[in-house]
Design a protein around this motif. Structure first.
Motif, PDB file in Angstrom:
ATOM      1  N   LEU A  87      76.205  85.537  52.724  1.00 20.67           N
ATOM      2  CA  LEU A  87      76.284  86.938  52.321  1.00 20.67           C
ATOM      3  C   LEU A  87      75.181  87.795  52.936  1.00 20.67           C
ATOM      4  O   LEU A  87      75.283  89.018  52.947  1.00 20.67           O
ATOM      5  CB  LEU A  87      76.262  87.049  50.795  1.00 20.67           C
ATOM      6  CG  LEU A  87      77.563  86.681  50.099  1.00 20.67           C
ATOM      7  CD1 LEU A  87      77.376  86.646  48.596  1.00 20.67           C
ATOM      8  CD2 LEU A  87      78.683  87.631  50.486  1.00 20.67           C
ATOM      9  N   THR A  88      74.145  87.175  53.440  1.00 17.01           N
ATOM     10  CA  THR A  88      73.058  87.923  54.082  1.00 17.01           C
ATOM     11  C   THR A  88      73.294  88.119  55.576  1.00 17.01           C
ATOM     12  O   THR A  88      72.540  88.826  56.230  1.00 17.01           O
ATOM     13  CB  THR A  88      71.714  87.186  53.887  1.00 17.01           C
ATOM     14  OG1 THR A  88      71.775  85.930  54.559  1.00 17.01           O
ATOM     15  CG2 THR A  88      71.404  86.984  52.408  1.00 17.01           C
ATOM     16  N   MET A  89      74.322  87.505  56.123  1.00 11.88           N
ATOM     17  CA  MET A  89      74.558  87.552  57.570  1.00 11.88           C
ATOM     18  C   MET A  89      75.498  88.707  57.940  1.00 11.88           C
ATOM     19  O   MET A  89      76.519  88.924  57.277  1.00 11.88           O
ATOM     20  CB  MET A  89      75.144  86.224  58.040  1.00 11.88           C
ATOM     21  CG  MET A  89      74.202  85.072  57.821  1.00 11.88           C
ATOM     22  SD  MET A  89      74.947  83.541  58.386  1.00 11.88           S
ATOM     23  CE  MET A  89      73.699  82.382  57.857  1.00 11.88           C
ATOM     24  N   PRO A  90      75.167  89.422  59.029  1.00 10.32           N
ATOM     25  CA  PRO A  90      75.992  90.581  59.430  1.00 10.32           C
ATOM     26  C   PRO A  90      77.457  90.236  59.713  1.00 10.32           C
ATOM     27  O   PRO A  90      78.344  91.030  59.383  1.00 10.32           O
ATOM     28  CB  PRO A  90      75.300  91.081  60.707  1.00 10.32           C
ATOM     29  CG  PRO A  90      73.902  90.575  60.614  1.00 10.32           C
ATOM     30  CD  PRO A  90      73.977  89.279  59.851  1.00 10.32           C
ATOM     31  N   TRP A  91      77.745  89.095  60.319  1.00  8.06           N
ATOM     32  CA  TRP A  91      79.126  88.757  60.633  1.00  8.06           C
ATOM     33  C   TRP A  91      79.962  88.643  59.365  1.00  8.06           C
ATOM     34  O   TRP A  91      81.147  88.967  59.375  1.00  8.06           O
ATOM     35  CB  TRP A  91      79.238  87.477  61.481  1.00  8.06           C
ATOM     36  CG  TRP A  91      78.867  86.225  60.752  1.00  8.06           C
ATOM     37  CD1 TRP A  91      77.653  85.634  60.701  1.00  8.06           C
ATOM     38  CD2 TRP A  91      79.736  85.410  59.958  1.00  8.06           C
ATOM     39  NE1 TRP A  91      77.691  84.501  59.929  1.00  8.06           N
ATOM     40  CE2 TRP A  91      78.964  84.341  59.462  1.00  8.06           C
ATOM     41  CE3 TRP A  91      81.085  85.474  59.620  1.00  8.06           C
ATOM     42  CZ2 TRP A  91      79.503  83.352  58.636  1.00  8.06           C
ATOM     43  CZ3 TRP A  91      81.618  84.485  58.801  1.00  8.06           C
ATOM     44  CH2 TRP A  91      80.829  83.445  58.325  1.00  8.06           C
ATOM     45  N   MET A  92      79.328  88.188  58.265  1.00  5.92           N
ATOM     46  CA  MET A  92      80.062  88.066  56.996  1.00  5.92           C
ATOM     47  C   MET A  92      80.402  89.447  56.451  1.00  5.92           C
ATOM     48  O   MET A  92      81.482  89.639  55.877  1.00  5.92           O
ATOM     49  CB  MET A  92      79.249  87.275  55.975  1.00  5.92           C
ATOM     50  CG  MET A  92      79.957  87.105  54.635  1.00  5.92           C
ATOM     51  SD  MET A  92      81.583  86.329  54.712  1.00  5.92           S
ATOM     52  CE  MET A  92      81.140  84.626  54.891  1.00  5.92           C
ATOM     53  N   HIS A  93      79.525  90.426  56.646  1.00 10.25           N
ATOM     54  CA  HIS A  93      79.823  91.784  56.192  1.00 10.25           C
ATOM     55  C   HIS A  93      81.039  92.336  56.941  1.00 10.25           C
ATOM     56  O   HIS A  93      81.901  92.978  56.343  1.00 10.25           O
ATOM     57  CB  HIS A  93      78.610  92.694  56.389  1.00 10.25           C
ATOM     58  CG  HIS A  93      77.410  92.237  55.622  1.00 10.25           C
ATOM     59  ND1 HIS A  93      76.133  92.536  56.010  1.00 10.25           N
ATOM     60  CD2 HIS A  93      77.286  91.477  54.501  1.00 10.25           C
ATOM     61  CE1 HIS A  93      75.276  91.993  55.165  1.00 10.25           C
ATOM     62  NE2 HIS A  93      75.961  91.340  54.247  1.00 10.25           N
ATOM     63  N   VAL A  94      81.091  92.067  58.250  1.00 10.60           N
ATOM     64  CA  VAL A  94      82.235  92.516  59.037  1.00 10.60           C
ATOM     65  C   VAL A  94      83.500  91.777  58.576  1.00 10.60           C
ATOM     66  O   VAL A  94      84.564  92.391  58.418  1.00 10.60           O
ATOM     67  CB  VAL A  94      81.986  92.300  60.553  1.00 10.60           C
ATOM     68  CG1 VAL A  94      83.216  92.692  61.367  1.00 10.60           C
ATOM     69  CG2 VAL A  94      80.769  93.086  61.006  1.00 10.60           C
ATOM     70  N   ILE A 147      84.698  81.859  63.555  1.00  9.60           N
ATOM     71  CA  ILE A 147      84.392  80.781  64.498  1.00  9.60           C
ATOM     72  C   ILE A 147      83.211  81.143  65.392  1.00  9.60           C
ATOM     73  O   ILE A 147      82.295  80.332  65.583  1.00  9.60           O
ATOM     74  CB  ILE A 147      85.630  80.436  65.362  1.00  9.60           C
ATOM     75  CG1 ILE A 147      86.796  79.969  64.489  1.00  9.60           C
ATOM     76  CG2 ILE A 147      85.289  79.401  66.435  1.00  9.60           C
ATOM     77  CD1 ILE A 147      86.528  78.721  63.683  1.00  9.60           C
ATOM     78  N   LEU A 148      83.196  82.356  65.934  1.00  6.81           N
ATOM     79  CA  LEU A 148      82.170  82.726  66.910  1.00  6.81           C
ATOM     80  C   LEU A 148      80.891  83.257  66.273  1.00  6.81           C
ATOM     81  O   LEU A 148      79.813  83.096  66.841  1.00  6.81           O
ATOM     82  CB  LEU A 148      82.737  83.743  67.897  1.00  6.81           C
ATOM     83  CG  LEU A 148      83.949  83.258  68.697  1.00  6.81           C
ATOM     84  CD1 LEU A 148      84.507  84.386  69.534  1.00  6.81           C
ATOM     85  CD2 LEU A 148      83.589  82.059  69.560  1.00  6.81           C
ATOM     86  N   LYS A 149      81.013  83.926  65.145  1.00  6.29           N
ATOM     87  CA  LYS A 149      79.871  84.490  64.416  1.00  6.29           C
ATOM     88  C   LYS A 149      78.936  85.304  65.322  1.00  6.29           C
ATOM     89  O   LYS A 149      77.749  85.384  65.109  1.00  6.29           O
ATOM     90  CB  LYS A 149      79.071  83.390  63.714  1.00  6.29           C
ATOM     91  CG  LYS A 149      79.839  82.707  62.610  1.00  6.29           C
ATOM     92  CD  LYS A 149      79.004  81.628  61.965  1.00  6.29           C
ATOM     93  CE  LYS A 149      79.719  80.932  60.869  1.00  6.29           C
ATOM     94  NZ  LYS A 149      80.859  80.143  61.235  1.00  6.29           N
ATOM     95  N   ASN A 150      79.506  85.897  66.355  1.00  5.22           N
ATOM     96  CA  ASN A 150      78.722  86.666  67.296  1.00  5.22           C
ATOM     97  C   ASN A 150      79.482  87.952  67.572  1.00  5.22           C
ATOM     98  O   ASN A 150      80.639  87.917  67.990  1.00  5.22           O
ATOM     99  CB  ASN A 150      78.537  85.846  68.588  1.00  5.22           C
ATOM    100  CG  ASN A 150      77.774  86.598  69.640  1.00  5.22           C
ATOM    101  OD1 ASN A 150      78.080  87.739  69.955  1.00  5.22           O
ATOM    102  ND2 ASN A 150      76.770  85.951  70.200  1.00  5.22           N
TER     103      ASN A 150
END
Length: 183
Positions: A87-94, A147-150
């Motif tokens: 939940l702290t990672m930007p990709w999860m927000h997207v 998958i990519l988280k980028n």
């Protein structure tokens, strides 16, 4: 860790069945809209059958899958250490933004479903074919993102699927013109 993987597996199973329901319900919307163009006797038989199929798919598969996919997602995110970190990672927000769009798509499908259950067809089969691409775009976006988280890689993945969707729709329009010409 084993409980987390079990929850994750259940989440994925219900995400898959949720998307299967969304893809198929819109395909039934296409058939329903096309049935309204048939002769009266054929139309009544087909519309009644499509309404039954839509009802069963929507309430027996699609809604329960959406609810269970969400339940296991919340469990993963809020009751496991790994999920809390995500939940702290930007990709999860997207990703959660795309999930929100998926809920909006689902709710719009529910609105259309209710209209068709009352035999109120407000859209053409062409509209429904285009509408079906919405779930495809969300699915591809989320899969590439998870998958990519980028950010850069998933943006290219999403742009690729948008381009692919445009090519599909162009192919659809060409096929439709050929079909109409041959009729």
């Amino acid at each position: 860790m084993e409980i987390y993987n079990t929850i994750k597996a259940l989440h994925l199973i219900f995400v898959i069945t949720w998307f299967a329901g969304l893809f198929y319900i819109v395909r039934l919307f296409v058939y329903h809209a096309e049935a309204k163009q048939k002769e009266d006797v054929e139309q009544r038989i087909l519309v009644k059958q499509y309404q039954l199929m839509q009802y069963r798919l929507w309430y027996i598969i699609t809604w329960p899958s959406a609810i269970l996919a969400s339940f296991f997602a919340f469990w993963m995110l809020f009751f496991t250490p790994i999920g809390s970190a995500w939940l702290t990672m930007p990709w999860m927000h997207v990703k959660l933004t795309f999930v929100f769009l998926l809920y909006l798509y689902h709710l719009k499908c529910h609105q259309i479903f209710k209209q068709l259950q009352q035999d109120n067809v407000k859209h053409s089969s062409t509209f429904f074919r285009l509408w079906n691409e919405g779930a495809t775009l969300i699915l591809f976006s989320v899969v590439f993102l998870v998958i990519l988280k980028n950010a850069i890689n998933w943006v290219f993945g999403v742009l690729g699927i948008v381009l692919f969707s445009i090519l599909l729709m162009l192919g659809f329009k060409i096929y439709k013109k050929i079909r109409e010409k041959n009729e």
